[in-house]
Enzyme design. Structure first.
Site, short mmCIF file in Angstrom:
data_model
loop_
_atom_site.label_atom_id
_atom_site.label_comp_id
_atom_site.label_asym_id
_atom_site.label_seq_id
_atom_site.Cartn_x
_atom_site.Cartn_y
_atom_site.Cartn_z
N HIS A 132 41.13 67.12 37.17
CA HIS A 132 40.84 68.29 38.43
C HIS A 132 39.61 68.33 38.02
CE1 HIS A 132 45.50 68.97 38.38
NE2 HIS A 132 44.85 68.72 39.52
N ARG A 145 32.32 69.86 38.39
CA ARG A 145 33.44 70.04 36.73
C ARG A 145 34.20 68.98 36.48
NH1 ARG A 145 36.96 73.34 34.81
NH2 ARG A 145 36.41 75.17 36.21
N TYR A 146 34.37 67.81 36.00
CA TYR A 146 35.62 67.11 36.18
C TYR A 146 36.31 67.49 34.64
CZ TYR A 146 33.82 63.69 39.83
OH TYR A 146 33.50 63.51 41.62
N CYS A 147 37.18 68.53 35.40
CA CYS A 147 37.52 68.91 33.57
C CYS A 147 39.01 67.61 34.04
CB CYS A 147 38.19 70.40 34.16
SG CYS A 147 39.21 71.13 33.41
N MET A 148 39.17 66.73 32.49
CA MET A 148 39.93 65.86 32.51
C MET A 148 41.08 66.40 30.77
SD MET A 148 38.82 63.25 34.12
CE MET A 148 38.88 64.95 35.71
#
Length: 158
Positions: A132, A145-148
């Site tokens: 997300h 913040r690309y929280c992978m």
């Protein structure tokens, strides 16, 4: 008494519709291959994350604390998606990035699963779930913040 029963019925109906798609799977998201084909290609953890839109526990995944230089590629296709140059410690326990290497390789779709309103990041070419994106990243680096999920990625050291 009738009012109470009616109120409970209405509440149940609203809850059922409000919690639609509660497994995290976006019904609008189209996979490039049938799930059965992805199951043959991906590990069980990768399949859970990428096809079933699962997640992994914070601080108990491969890359949240990786500080080596390199690139993060899709576990499904090998396409370069993120760079260590754009990675930062978000304090969340998942690998976080300020941007994708090539914005055309990812797509953002709205996700209302689990009673939350979020923006899901998918691999554009496959429709597979990666994680997300949130608006609480470093302000001086774009604020994203690309929280992978580590399970959706493979790290290639430079």
């Amino acid at each position: 008494m009738k009012r109470s029963i009616f109120a409970v019925v209405i509440l149940c109906v609203l809850t059922a519709f409000g919690c639609q798609n509660s497994n995290g799977q976006d019904a609008k998201r189209k996979l490039s291959k049938p799930a059965a084909e992805w199951q043959k290609i991906l590990t069980p953890n990768q399949y859970h994350i990428m096809v079933e839109s699962g997640t992994e526990p914070p601080y108990k995944n491969d890359y949240w604390n990786n500080h080596e230089k390199g690139v993060y590629v899709s576990a499904a296709t090998g396409e370069v998606l993120f760079s260590s140059d754009d990675k930062f410690d978000s304090g969340t326990g998942w690998p976080s990035f300020v941007k994708a290497v090539d914005p055309k390789k990812v797509a953002i779709v709205h996700d209302n699963s689990y009673g939350m309103s979020r923006d899901e990041v998918i691999e554009k070419s496959t429709g597979l779930h990666l994680g997300h994106v949130f608006d609480d990243g470093p302000a001086d680096r774009g604020g994203k913040r690309y929280c992978m999920n580590s399970g959706a990625l493979k790290f290639i050291k430079k």
